[in-house]
Design a protein around this motif. Structure first.
Motif, PDB file in Angstrom:
ATOM      1  N   VAL A  46       0.860  -1.185   0.000  1.00 49.43           N
ATOM      2  CA  VAL A  46       0.000   0.000   0.000  1.00 49.43           C
ATOM      3  C   VAL A  46       0.895   1.233   0.000  1.00 49.43           C
ATOM      4  O   VAL A  46       1.865   1.311   0.749  1.00 49.43           O
ATOM      5  CB  VAL A  46      -0.911   0.023   1.246  1.00 49.43           C
ATOM      6  CG1 VAL A  46      -1.637   1.348   1.352  1.00 49.43           C
ATOM      7  CG2 VAL A  46      -1.904  -1.108   1.208  1.00 49.43           C
ATOM      8  N   GLY A  47       0.586   2.181  -0.873  1.00 47.49           N
ATOM      9  CA  GLY A  47       1.353   3.416  -0.963  1.00 47.49           C
ATOM     10  C   GLY A  47       2.431   3.388  -2.035  1.00 47.49           C
ATOM     11  O   GLY A  47       2.948   4.428  -2.421  1.00 47.49           O
ATOM     12  N   GLU A  48       2.784   2.208  -2.513  1.00 51.01           N
ATOM     13  CA  GLU A  48       3.783   2.106  -3.577  1.00 51.01           C
ATOM     14  C   GLU A  48       3.111   2.271  -4.935  1.00 51.01           C
ATOM     15  O   GLU A  48       1.916   1.978  -5.095  1.00 51.01           O
ATOM     16  CB  GLU A  48       4.496   0.750  -3.535  1.00 51.01           C
ATOM     17  CG  GLU A  48       5.363   0.550  -2.327  1.00 51.01           C
ATOM     18  CD  GLU A  48       6.084  -0.792  -2.317  1.00 51.01           C
ATOM     19  OE1 GLU A  48       7.052  -0.893  -1.557  1.00 51.01           O
ATOM     20  OE2 GLU A  48       5.684  -1.727  -3.044  1.00 51.01           O
ATOM     21  N   GLU A  49       3.885   2.719  -5.908  1.00 47.59           N
ATOM     22  CA  GLU A  49       3.356   2.849  -7.275  1.00 47.59           C
ATOM     23  C   GLU A  49       2.852   1.505  -7.763  1.00 47.59           C
ATOM     24  O   GLU A  49       3.505   0.485  -7.578  1.00 47.59           O
ATOM     25  CB  GLU A  49       4.450   3.333  -8.224  1.00 47.59           C
ATOM     26  CG  GLU A  49       4.738   4.783  -8.142  1.00 47.59           C
ATOM     27  CD  GLU A  49       5.669   5.228  -9.261  1.00 47.59           C
ATOM     28  OE1 GLU A  49       6.094   4.407 -10.085  1.00 47.59           O
ATOM     29  OE2 GLU A  49       5.963   6.422  -9.288  1.00 47.59           O
ATOM     30  N   GLY A  50       1.701   1.517  -8.404  1.00 48.56           N
ATOM     31  CA  GLY A  50       1.142   0.307  -8.979  1.00 48.56           C
ATOM     32  C   GLY A  50       0.164  -0.430  -8.081  1.00 48.56           C
ATOM     33  O   GLY A  50      -0.554  -1.303  -8.545  1.00 48.56           O
ATOM     34  N   TYR A  51       0.141  -0.101  -6.777  1.00 49.86           N
ATOM     35  CA  TYR A  51      -0.770  -0.793  -5.860  1.00 49.86           C
ATOM     36  C   TYR A  51      -2.211  -0.364  -6.105  1.00 49.86           C
ATOM     37  O   TYR A  51      -2.494   0.790  -6.392  1.00 49.86           O
ATOM     38  CB  TYR A  51      -0.424  -0.493  -4.398  1.00 49.86           C
ATOM     39  CG  TYR A  51      -1.391  -1.163  -3.439  1.00 49.86           C
ATOM     40  CD1 TYR A  51      -1.148  -2.435  -2.984  1.00 49.86           C
ATOM     41  CD2 TYR A  51      -2.560  -0.526  -3.034  1.00 49.86           C
ATOM     42  CE1 TYR A  51      -2.037  -3.063  -2.130  1.00 49.86           C
ATOM     43  CE2 TYR A  51      -3.453  -1.145  -2.178  1.00 49.86           C
ATOM     44  CZ  TYR A  51      -3.191  -2.414  -1.738  1.00 49.86           C
ATOM     45  OH  TYR A  51      -4.087  -3.033  -0.908  1.00 49.86           O
ATOM     46  N   ALA A  52      -3.122  -1.308  -5.971  1.00 51.63           N
ATOM     47  CA  ALA A  52      -4.561  -1.028  -6.003  1.00 51.63           C
ATOM     48  C   ALA A  52      -5.272  -2.135  -5.242  1.00 51.63           C
ATOM     49  O   ALA A  52      -4.796  -3.272  -5.186  1.00 51.63           O
ATOM     50  CB  ALA A  52      -5.079  -0.952  -7.429  1.00 51.63           C
ATOM     51  N   ASP A  58      -6.193 -10.804  -0.458  1.00 45.95           N
ATOM     52  CA  ASP A  58      -6.499 -11.090   0.943  1.00 45.95           C
ATOM     53  C   ASP A  58      -6.522  -9.845   1.831  1.00 45.95           C
ATOM     54  O   ASP A  58      -6.601  -9.940   3.048  1.00 45.95           O
ATOM     55  CB  ASP A  58      -5.523 -12.124   1.506  1.00 45.95           C
ATOM     56  CG  ASP A  58      -4.067 -11.699   1.401  1.00 45.95           C
ATOM     57  OD1 ASP A  58      -3.792 -10.578   0.922  1.00 45.95           O
ATOM     58  OD2 ASP A  58      -3.195 -12.500   1.783  1.00 45.95           O
ATOM     59  N   ASN A  59      -6.485  -8.665   1.193  1.00 44.03           N
ATOM     60  CA  ASN A  59      -6.607  -7.385   1.895  1.00 44.03           C
ATOM     61  C   ASN A  59      -5.612  -7.229   3.054  1.00 44.03           C
ATOM     62  O   ASN A  59      -5.948  -6.700   4.102  1.00 44.03           O
ATOM     63  CB  ASN A  59      -8.031  -7.185   2.411  1.00 44.03           C
ATOM     64  CG  ASN A  59      -9.020  -7.099   1.286  1.00 44.03           C
ATOM     65  OD1 ASN A  59      -8.818  -6.376   0.322  1.00 44.03           O
ATOM     66  ND2 ASN A  59     -10.096  -7.870   1.395  1.00 44.03           N
ATOM     67  N   ASP A  60      -4.367  -7.666   2.818  1.00 45.69           N
ATOM     68  CA  ASP A  60      -3.346  -7.515   3.863  1.00 45.69           C
ATOM     69  C   ASP A  60      -2.390  -6.359   3.582  1.00 45.69           C
ATOM     70  O   ASP A  60      -1.405  -6.176   4.292  1.00 45.69           O
ATOM     71  CB  ASP A  60      -2.563  -8.814   4.038  1.00 45.69           C
ATOM     72  CG  ASP A  60      -1.735  -9.189   2.817  1.00 45.69           C
ATOM     73  OD1 ASP A  60      -1.890  -8.550   1.751  1.00 45.69           O
ATOM     74  OD2 ASP A  60      -0.939 -10.144   2.920  1.00 45.69           O
ATOM     75  N   GLY A  61      -2.687  -5.584   2.528  1.00 45.78           N
ATOM     76  CA  GLY A  61      -1.843  -4.428   2.199  1.00 45.78           C
ATOM     77  C   GLY A  61      -0.704  -4.767   1.262  1.00 45.78           C
ATOM     78  O   GLY A  61       0.138  -3.910   0.967  1.00 45.78           O
ATOM     79  N   ILE A  62      -0.659  -6.006   0.776  1.00 45.23           N
ATOM     80  CA  ILE A  62       0.368  -6.416  -0.182  1.00 45.23           C
ATOM     81  C   ILE A  62      -0.328  -7.028  -1.385  1.00 45.23           C
ATOM     82  O   ILE A  62      -1.031  -8.026  -1.265  1.00 45.23           O
ATOM     83  CB  ILE A  62       1.359  -7.421   0.436  1.00 45.23           C
ATOM     84  CG1 ILE A  62       1.987  -6.856   1.703  1.00 45.23           C
ATOM     85  CG2 ILE A  62       2.431  -7.801  -0.580  1.00 45.23           C
ATOM     86  CD1 ILE A  62       2.834  -7.846   2.485  1.00 45.23           C
ATOM     87  N   ALA A  63      -0.110  -6.447  -2.546  1.00 48.68           N
ATOM     88  CA  ALA A  63      -0.756  -6.915  -3.771  1.00 48.68           C
ATOM     89  C   ALA A  63       0.197  -7.764  -4.601  1.00 48.68           C
ATOM     90  O   ALA A  63       1.417  -7.613  -4.525  1.00 48.68           O
ATOM     91  CB  ALA A  63      -1.228  -5.721  -4.593  1.00 48.68           C
ATOM     92  N   CYS A  64      -0.365  -8.633  -5.397  1.00 46.74           N
ATOM     93  CA  CYS A  64       0.394  -9.491  -6.325  1.00 46.74           C
ATOM     94  C   CYS A  64       1.511 -10.235  -5.582  1.00 46.74           C
ATOM     95  O   CYS A  64       2.684 -10.205  -5.984  1.00 46.74           O
ATOM     96  CB  CYS A  64       0.948  -8.669  -7.480  1.00 46.74           C
ATOM     97  SG  CYS A  64      -0.318  -7.823  -8.430  1.00 46.74           S
ATOM     98  N   GLU A  65       1.118 -10.916  -4.536  1.00 45.40           N
ATOM     99  CA  GLU A  65       2.096 -11.635  -3.710  1.00 45.40           C
ATOM    100  C   GLU A  65       2.644 -12.864  -4.419  1.00 45.40           C
ATOM    101  O   GLU A  65       1.954 -13.551  -5.121  1.00 45.40           O
ATOM    102  CB  GLU A  65       1.456 -12.042  -2.386  1.00 45.40           C
ATOM    103  CG  GLU A  65       1.037 -10.847  -1.561  1.00 45.40           C
ATOM    104  CD  GLU A  65       0.312 -11.241  -0.286  1.00 45.40           C
ATOM    105  OE1 GLU A  65       0.924 -11.945   0.528  1.00 45.40           O
ATOM    106  OE2 GLU A  65      -0.856 -10.845  -0.141  1.00 45.40           O
ATOM    107  N   ARG A  66       3.915 -13.088  -4.179  1.00 47.26           N
ATOM    108  CA  ARG A  66       4.593 -14.299  -4.693  1.00 47.26           C
ATOM    109  C   ARG A  66       5.402 -14.886  -3.598  1.00 47.26           C
ATOM    110  O   ARG A  66       5.964 -14.259  -2.777  1.00 47.26           O
ATOM    111  CB  ARG A  66       5.505 -13.945  -5.863  1.00 47.26           C
ATOM    112  CG  ARG A  66       4.732 -13.842  -7.151  1.00 47.26           C
ATOM    113  CD  ARG A  66       5.602 -14.275  -8.282  1.00 47.26           C
ATOM    114  NE  ARG A  66       4.760 -14.602  -9.400  1.00 47.26           N
ATOM    115  CZ  ARG A  66       5.151 -14.567 -10.640  1.00 47.26           C
ATOM    116  NH1 ARG A  66       6.373 -14.221 -10.951  1.00 47.26           N
ATOM    117  NH2 ARG A  66       4.341 -14.898 -11.613  1.00 47.26           N
TER     118      ARG A  66
END
Length: 66
Positions: A46-52, A58-66
């Motif tokens: 959250v807050g980084e470029e590209g986040y949405a 899972d709404n944990d504030g981290i998108a596209c997790e690997r």
């Protein structure tokens, strides 16, 4: 000696009279995680470029997790 009214001698820096076009939104995000992965991007916080929100399953504030 009389002090001049500074409001009358200072001109505005910004011209607000042109309202013909809306302001440009500088925020962007990836269409989906596949697109982010193609660019070598993952774990977007959250807050980084590209986040949405739509990329954070899972709404944990981290998108596209690997």
């Amino acid at each position: 000696m009389e002090i001049p009214n500074v409001g009358s001698i200072i001109e505005p820096c910004v011209d607000y009279s042109d309202t013909s076009s809306p302001p440009v939104n500088s925020y962007w995000s990836y269409e989906n995680c596949s697109e982010a992965f193609e660019y070598g991007v993952s774990n977007i916080r959250v807050g980084e470029e590209g986040y949405a929100d739509h990329l954070d399953r899972d709404n944990d504030g981290i998108a596209c997790e690997r």
